[in-house]
Design an enzyme around this catalytic site. Structure first.
Site, PDB file in Angstrom:
ATOM      1  N   TYR A  70      15.552   4.242   8.547  1.00 60.62           N
ATOM      2  CA  TYR A  70      14.821   5.497   8.811  1.00 60.62           C
ATOM      3  C   TYR A  70      15.057   5.943  10.236  1.00 60.62           C
ATOM      4  O   TYR A  70      15.401   5.162  11.114  1.00 60.62           O
ATOM      5  CB  TYR A  70      13.325   5.340   8.520  1.00 60.62           C
ATOM      6  CG  TYR A  70      12.575   4.471   9.505  1.00 60.62           C
ATOM      7  CD1 TYR A  70      12.441   3.103   9.287  1.00 60.62           C
ATOM      8  CD2 TYR A  70      11.987   5.020  10.638  1.00 60.62           C
ATOM      9  CE1 TYR A  70      11.750   2.301  10.185  1.00 60.62           C
ATOM     10  CE2 TYR A  70      11.280   4.224  11.540  1.00 60.62           C
ATOM     11  CZ  TYR A  70      11.161   2.865  11.309  1.00 60.62           C
ATOM     12  OH  TYR A  70      10.483   2.076  12.199  1.00 60.62           O
ATOM     13  N   CYS A  71      14.883   7.255  10.431  1.00 61.14           N
ATOM     14  CA  CYS A  71      14.969   7.825  11.781  1.00 61.14           C
ATOM     15  C   CYS A  71      14.040   9.041  11.816  1.00 61.14           C
ATOM     16  O   CYS A  71      13.257   9.235  10.884  1.00 61.14           O
ATOM     17  CB  CYS A  71      16.408   8.208  12.116  1.00 61.14           C
ATOM     18  SG  CYS A  71      17.107   9.421  10.999  1.00 61.14           S
ATOM     19  N   THR A  72      14.112   9.848  12.841  1.00 59.60           N
ATOM     20  CA  THR A  72      13.144  10.934  12.997  1.00 59.60           C
ATOM     21  C   THR A  72      13.262  11.994  11.891  1.00 59.60           C
ATOM     22  O   THR A  72      12.292  12.334  11.241  1.00 59.60           O
ATOM     23  CB  THR A  72      13.313  11.613  14.372  1.00 59.60           C
ATOM     24  OG1 THR A  72      13.262  10.598  15.366  1.00 59.60           O
ATOM     25  CG2 THR A  72      12.224  12.629  14.628  1.00 59.60           C
ATOM     26  N   GLY A  74      16.186  12.085   9.602  1.00 58.63           N
ATOM     27  CA  GLY A  74      17.112  11.683   8.550  1.00 58.63           C
ATOM     28  C   GLY A  74      18.587  11.811   8.898  1.00 58.63           C
ATOM     29  O   GLY A  74      19.444  11.245   8.235  1.00 58.63           O
ATOM     30  N   ILE A  99      11.046  10.473   9.277  1.00 55.81           N
ATOM     31  CA  ILE A  99       9.607  10.284   9.501  1.00 55.81           C
ATOM     32  C   ILE A  99       8.855  11.609   9.378  1.00 55.81           C
ATOM     33  O   ILE A  99       7.741  11.667   8.874  1.00 55.81           O
ATOM     34  CB  ILE A  99       9.357   9.680  10.903  1.00 55.81           C
ATOM     35  CG1 ILE A  99      10.059   8.338  11.037  1.00 55.81           C
ATOM     36  CG2 ILE A  99       7.867   9.512  11.168  1.00 55.81           C
ATOM     37  CD1 ILE A  99      10.294   7.914  12.471  1.00 55.81           C
TER      38      ILE A  99
END
Ligand SMILES: [Zn+2]
Ligand SMILES: [Zn+2]
Length: 218
Positions: A70-72, A74, A99
């Site tokens: 996951y990241c901020t 995508g 997220i």
């Protein structure tokens, strides 16, 4: 070559966490310091170029396990998942929309968030609260804190987590060095910095560690 990981929505992502998948935070270290998925692995790297090779090494015995990235928003996971698949990982998945979308989806659907703390955002707010938990700590005194700030010394400007008490004690700077430097006249500061005789935290490292030496000097 251009294969990317499977996109999971918030429900699939939560279910996979419950089933014991390996969760990996693909953001910069300072972002994970104030908020992350429970049990997520935070690769301890100083610079972003080191991130993917470090992850590959860390998980070299888990190539068959289910991996969740996951990241901020995508975007970063597209490249990261492709890299892992290319390096022999078999079950690579990524949080669709990152997220930001996850937080809005769990809220909309009244589901308990497995992401705890704050989401770091790249605007003047610096972060957005997802749950009320404070998981970070002040880089200087280690008190629970989730407030990012930039060192006021214009020649340093490093990003740190700093509580309001330390912020006051160090005149909005990251260290005694920077606070003392700011007492000098602005033009003179420029000259001193240009001479290269002094290096501040931002020139030494992307991240600073707690500086107990400084605390004692207050
Ligand atoms: Zn503090
Ligand atoms: Zn500084």
């Amino acid at each position: 070559m251009n294969k990317i990981g499977k996109h999971l929505d918030y429900e699939e992502f939560n279910k996979s966490i419950d089933n014991g998948a390996i969760v990996l935070d693909m953001r910069n270290y300072y972002e994970s310091e104030i908020g992350k998925f429970k049990n997520a692995i935070i690769p301890d790297v100083e610079r972003s170029q080191e991130l993917l090779p470090t992850v590959k090494k860390m998980l070299k015995n888990n190539k068959k396990n289910k991996i969740l990235l996951y990241c901020t928003g995508g975007i970063r996971c597209e490249k990261a998942s492709s890299y892992l698949i290319h390096n022999g990982f078999k079950d690579v998945n990524q949080l669709n929309g990152g997220i930001i979308k996850y937080a809005s989806d769990v809220k909309k659907n009244n589901v308990k968030s497995k992401f705890i703390g704050k989401n770091f955002v790249f605007d003047s707010r610096m972060s957005e609260s997802i749950t009320g938990d404070i998981i970070g700590e002040c880089h200087m005194c280690s008190e629970p804190c989730d407030r990012h700030t930039n060192c006021l010394n214009e020649h340093c400007h490093i990003l740190i987590i700093q509580c309001s008490k330390c912020c006051r004690n160090f005149n909005n700077c990251c260290s005694r060095d920077c606070a003392d430097f700011l007492l000098i006249d602005k033009e003179k500061r420029k000259k001193i910095f240009k001479s290269g005789k002094i290096k501040f935290n931002a020139q030494k490292s992307d991240r600073i560690k707690p500086k107990l030496k400084d605390i004692k000097n207050i």
